[in-house]
Design a protein around this motif. Sequence first.
Motif, PDB file in Angstrom:
ATOM      1  N   ALA A 204       0.858  -1.179   0.000  1.00 47.93           N
ATOM      2  CA  ALA A 204       0.000   0.000   0.000  1.00 47.93           C
ATOM      3  C   ALA A 204       0.893   1.227   0.000  1.00 47.93           C
ATOM      4  CB  ALA A 204      -0.909   0.004   1.223  1.00 47.93           C
ATOM      5  N   CYS A 205       0.684   2.127  -0.958  1.00 46.92           N
ATOM      6  CA  CYS A 205       1.421   3.387  -1.021  1.00 46.92           C
ATOM      7  C   CYS A 205       0.412   4.527  -1.063  1.00 46.92           C
ATOM      8  CB  CYS A 205       2.302   3.455  -2.264  1.00 46.92           C
ATOM      9  SG  CYS A 205       3.590   2.189  -2.358  1.00 46.92           S
ATOM     10  N   ALA A 206       0.668   5.588  -0.313  1.00 51.71           N
ATOM     11  CA  ALA A 206      -0.244   6.725  -0.266  1.00 51.71           C
ATOM     12  C   ALA A 206       0.518   7.946   0.214  1.00 51.71           C
ATOM     13  CB  ALA A 206      -1.434   6.442   0.653  1.00 51.71           C
ATOM     14  N   ASP A 207      -0.089   9.112   0.050  1.00 52.11           N
ATOM     15  CA  ASP A 207       0.517  10.340   0.544  1.00 52.11           C
ATOM     16  C   ASP A 207       0.178  10.598   2.003  1.00 52.11           C
ATOM     17  OD1 ASP A 207       1.875  10.954  -1.764  1.00 52.11           O
ATOM     18  OD2 ASP A 207       0.274  12.192  -2.601  1.00 52.11           O
ATOM     19  N   ASP A 208      -0.526   9.678   2.626  1.00 49.55           N
ATOM     20  CA  ASP A 208      -0.854   9.772   4.042  1.00 49.55           C
ATOM     21  C   ASP A 208      -0.563   8.412   4.669  1.00 49.55           C
ATOM     22  OD1 ASP A 208      -2.608   9.424   6.484  1.00 49.55           O
ATOM     23  OD2 ASP A 208      -3.048  11.520   6.049  1.00 49.55           O
ATOM     24  N   PRO A 209       0.241   8.346   5.750  1.00 51.87           N
ATOM     25  CA  PRO A 209       0.598   7.044   6.316  1.00 51.87           C
ATOM     26  C   PRO A 209      -0.590   6.297   6.895  1.00 51.87           C
ATOM     27  CG  PRO A 209       1.336   8.838   7.751  1.00 51.87           C
ATOM     28  CD  PRO A 209       0.879   9.466   6.477  1.00 51.87           C
TER      29      PRO A 209
END
Length: 493
Positions: A204-209
């Motif tokens: 999972a990759c996102a701009d919010d952890p």
Amino acid sequence: MEDKTGRIQAEGDSTETAASRRAFLRGAGSLAVAGAVCPFSGARATSASLPRPAELAKGITPDSRGPSRGIVETFDGPHQGGILTPLQNHTCFVVFDLVTEDGPSVVRLLKLWTEAARRLSRGQTVASVDGNPDRPPADSGDAVGLGPARLTLTFGFGPGLFEKDGHDRYGLRARRPAELIDLPHFNGDQLAPGNTGGDLSVQACADDPQVAFHAVRQLARIADGTAQLRWIQNGYNAQFAAEDTPRNLMGFKDGTQNPVSARPDQVHAVAGGKSFRPGSADKVVWVGSEGPEWMRGGSYMVARRIRIFLEHWDRTDLSFQEEVFGRRKQSGAPLTGKGEFDPIDLDAVDKDGNPIIAENAHVRLASAAANGGAEILRRGYSYNDGLSFVAERWPPWRQGLQYDAGLFFVCYQRDPRTGFVQIYDKMSKLDLVNQYATHVGSGLFACPPGTGTKPSSFIGEALFKDVSLKSVAATPASVPAPGASSTGKTASY
């Protein structure tokens, strides 16, 4: 609403905010992946190599606006997201062991995961929440209001899906690709079983952890009874200004070079009088006609947890740090050039005839020019997991509590045998960086192609086509997929 980049703007954004994000995406959307300094390093996607929109020229950068909460990375398509997607700021990588011997239950899990991933990538809860106080909520709720934040979910299949301990668990052994090897033991490896191997992977990759961890948490709950958590690794990339190449924990610029470059005509290296330019995604990343049909359009992912002895590194003279990498620390320029993006000249020698870039310098050993043209797409993250006890394997051989920090290295390629293995085998024996870094976790996973455009399709569907899966009697912890036999020995898909 879908914008011109193929991303979807989540409902509820103001007109001004949506317009601002679209302007940023015009610069970032065409970027496949910016390069990395070397295979040891992770790739970082920035707009540094692209014409920037007017707002960036005025100093308005993504980090000054906060996370891109309203932006959706479309889940369905010919390839999985999270591979060529411009790099997000956070990752949560998780590996599962399958605990069922029922093949249809594995298919059912992949179907449920796919539908959940579609919802999560749109910023929705993993399922509709009915608010029944007598039942556990369908979603943990910790990401409500955070938006999709450019979430991608990339799924991979480990060797254990096809066979384990010599046992053909589900009737899939004949479909194991030759490229999905058991990685060899490399010189210096100190792999911990708790950070190595596994049957299924999800990045999972996102701009919010919290968005990234929330997604993994929901998928783990869906898997209960079919698969269990084996290991997990969080990572991050610092939010440098868009025009700058980020730096890794060793302080060197990380993202200067990579195949699938935004500068396709840029010369990366010169060796033997020959110029080497970055390869394309079709050449380096995506499996073609050489692979099994179910993997065409997919890629093979190698994940390595690399601990860096930062205490040792921080006491090393700058001149030697630069010799180790073969680059200038401040500018990122190769020792043979003046600018960050100047080619690495492996032929250059000093007045005494010695190579300016040492024979065991990191950039030389990592370069395609030194590896028969072998390339990999690097997409790594830094990590910081606090402190742990360690004994260094190089002088001064300190023992005790030190930072448990380093690089969570991820790379993609058409064939790991001619990609990561070919490159790293030499590096593991000769690279000067080895004085400061140790590989402590590892995994290799076959990431199948994307789900295409059919709303009913699921991740890895082609793998199970015309396969008679081994089936066992249904139990509360092992429920066959719809239409599958609960008492027969096989179920065909």
